[in-house]
Design an enzyme around this catalytic site. Sequence first.
Site, PDB file in Angstrom:
ATOM      1  CG  HIS A   1      -0.339  -0.206   2.508  1.00  0.00           C
ATOM      2  ND1 HIS A   1       0.574   0.688   2.999  1.00  0.00           N
ATOM      3  CD2 HIS A   1      -0.460  -1.186   3.435  1.00  0.00           C
ATOM      4  CE1 HIS A   1       0.971   0.276   4.191  1.00  0.00           C
ATOM      5  NE2 HIS A   1       0.374  -0.864   4.472  1.00  0.00           N
TER       6      HIS A   1
ATOM      7  CG  HIS B   1       4.406  -1.439   1.997  1.00  0.00           C
ATOM      8  ND1 HIS B   1       3.224  -2.087   1.744  1.00  0.00           N
ATOM      9  CD2 HIS B   1       4.829  -1.902   3.189  1.00  0.00           C
ATOM     10  CE1 HIS B   1       2.956  -2.914   2.738  1.00  0.00           C
ATOM     11  NE2 HIS B   1       3.914  -2.821   3.636  1.00  0.00           N
TER      12      HIS B   1
ATOM     13  CB  CYS C   1      -0.701  -8.755  19.070  1.00  0.00           C
ATOM     14  SG  CYS C   1      -1.436  -8.367  17.465  1.00  0.00           S
TER      15      CYS C   1
ATOM     16  CB  CYS D   1       2.048  -6.204  16.767  1.00  0.00           C
ATOM     17  SG  CYS D   1       0.578  -5.236  16.707  1.00  0.00           S
TER      18      CYS D   1
ATOM     19  CB  CYS E   1      -3.856  -5.628  19.278  1.00  0.00           C
ATOM     20  SG  CYS E   1      -2.831  -4.795  18.070  1.00  0.00           S
TER      21      CYS E   1
ATOM     22  CG  HIS F   1      -3.145  -6.254  14.025  1.00  0.00           C
ATOM     23  ND1 HIS F   1      -1.954  -5.914  14.630  1.00  0.00           N
ATOM     24  CD2 HIS F   1      -2.879  -6.387  12.703  1.00  0.00           C
ATOM     25  CE1 HIS F   1      -1.002  -5.872  13.723  1.00  0.00           C
ATOM     26  NE2 HIS F   1      -1.534  -6.148  12.546  1.00  0.00           N
TER      27      HIS F   1
ATOM     28  CE  LYS G   1      -3.707   0.769  10.748  1.00  0.00           C
ATOM     29  NZ  LYS G   1      -3.845  -0.576  10.441  1.00  0.00           N
TER      30      LYS G   1
ATOM     31  CE  LYS H   1      -7.266  -6.658   0.881  1.00  0.00           C
ATOM     32  NZ  LYS H   1      -7.119  -8.067   1.130  1.00  0.00           N
TER      33      LYS H   1
END
Length: 491
Positions: free
Chosen positions: A33, A36, A142, A145, A159, A162, A313, A316
């Site tokens: 995404h 990156h 987690c 992570c 978390c 996530h 954030k 999807k």
Amino acid sequence: MTILKKIKLKVRKIMDKKFYITTPIFYPNSNLHMGHAYVVTICDILARSAKLQGKDVYFLTGSDENTGKILKTVAERNQSVDFYLKELSQNFKDLYASLDISYDQFIQTSDKEKHWPGAVALWNKLVEAGDIYKSKYVGLYCVGCETFYTEKDLIDGKCRIHLTAPEQIEEENYFFKLSKYTEQIKNKIQNGELEIIPTSRKNEILALLERGLEDVSFSRPIKNVPHGIPVPNDPEQVIYVWCDALVNYISALGYGLEDDALFQKFWPADVHVIGKDILRFHSAIWPAMLLSAKLALPKSILVHGMINSGGHKMSKSLGNVLDPKELILKYGKDAVRYYLAREVSTFEDSDMTIEKFKEAYNANLANGLGNLVSRIMKMAEDNLDSPIHIHDSEADISLYFELLNNFEIGKACDYIWLQIGVLDQYIQESQPFKVVKVDKEVGQKMIAGLVTKLYFVAMMLDSILPDSAEKIKTLIKKNKAPETPLFIRKD
Ligand code: MSP
């Protein structure tokens, strides 16, 4: 810190002829995404700028592959870990190629020849220093992570990243004496030997160090991560993935291998570029590991913010994920590089939507830069008798480089677009295309001056928009206007 020490640190930074820059190594199981694309692009800009300033640059990136979460994915896909990793690392490399990323090495931590000896060598150093001990870990983990958490790290038992409840685990693990290094790390950050940029992140990590660091679990049972790096002399355990991942910054240079010439030449890193979510690993755990192994600490850590989309954030399920590949196809690689360099803040969180992208593209690339190139080069082609020869040494772009040396990427772009604005205004007010009709010599001089200034703009763009910079220089060399605009307006 004394003024003398401050000056010494600054001189060290300027005089150093080598420049070693790293991206974080990415988990290979997530879709590629903008996050990156962002970090590799800003690293590329800094690497190119250092090279243009005559430094010997090494630019490292890669993927973090000894992670437990891969197992779930390969089981679902009915693939082997090796097959899956090969496909995913190719995805990264394709993205890098489509963005002109000038990296020197893509390290994969599953590489048993290149990376594992370094991870094992470092582990052995921690053992030698008396900093590894066996103990029972009872608590939360987690997998998303790859991090051990306590209740106070969670929100409603979940978390923060996530939004899932971590697993309750009880394991016999090896621990690393992180607590032992709290004071030393604090001092090195405070006195600037390890520079954390920006200051807000430096203060965040200093506050954490002030509260004290606890020892961390540094291994996992092999049954949970069968493809991880075995702990030396204990076949039941593998090295904790974050311990192994951080070592990539030195294993890639040959640390732990017979040929460690790159390590000797490039370590310590001049800058690790990371997102704010992995600050603690890089500015507490990694320095402690290096201190324990008696290795030099990186000189600086540049901590960038997150890219959100439409105030959320990217995810999807929200349908707000911006795919860099789609944008590159539609607008071109330099359009994406431009947006990431200038419109995304280097240090704070930024919001990115397709509407904002299009607006910035039309205003600053199609109209701003693209239009200026067409106008100047059309005047040059029509009115100059031959191409103008310009030497790089004629340019004074030291202020621009200074901004990049201080990691002020957005401001460095502003500086270029300021010059673009000045040139536009000059054409509008002085109208060289009219002057040349009444006084050829004066008009030609004005146009030649504009071409020279455009060349200087291209020199600055070399690190930010390398493809466009090259195109502009070629047009100048041939004294030709572009056949099609550099950036075509999109509606
Ligand atoms: N594998 C670890 C890093 C190990 S480094 C020794 C990891 N990987 S990651 O794939 O989850 O994240 C890699 C980098 O991408 C991190 O620096 C993270 O901050 C960054 N980003 C992930 N999402 C992002 C955005 N939405 N925006 C900007 N950067 C983001 O953590």
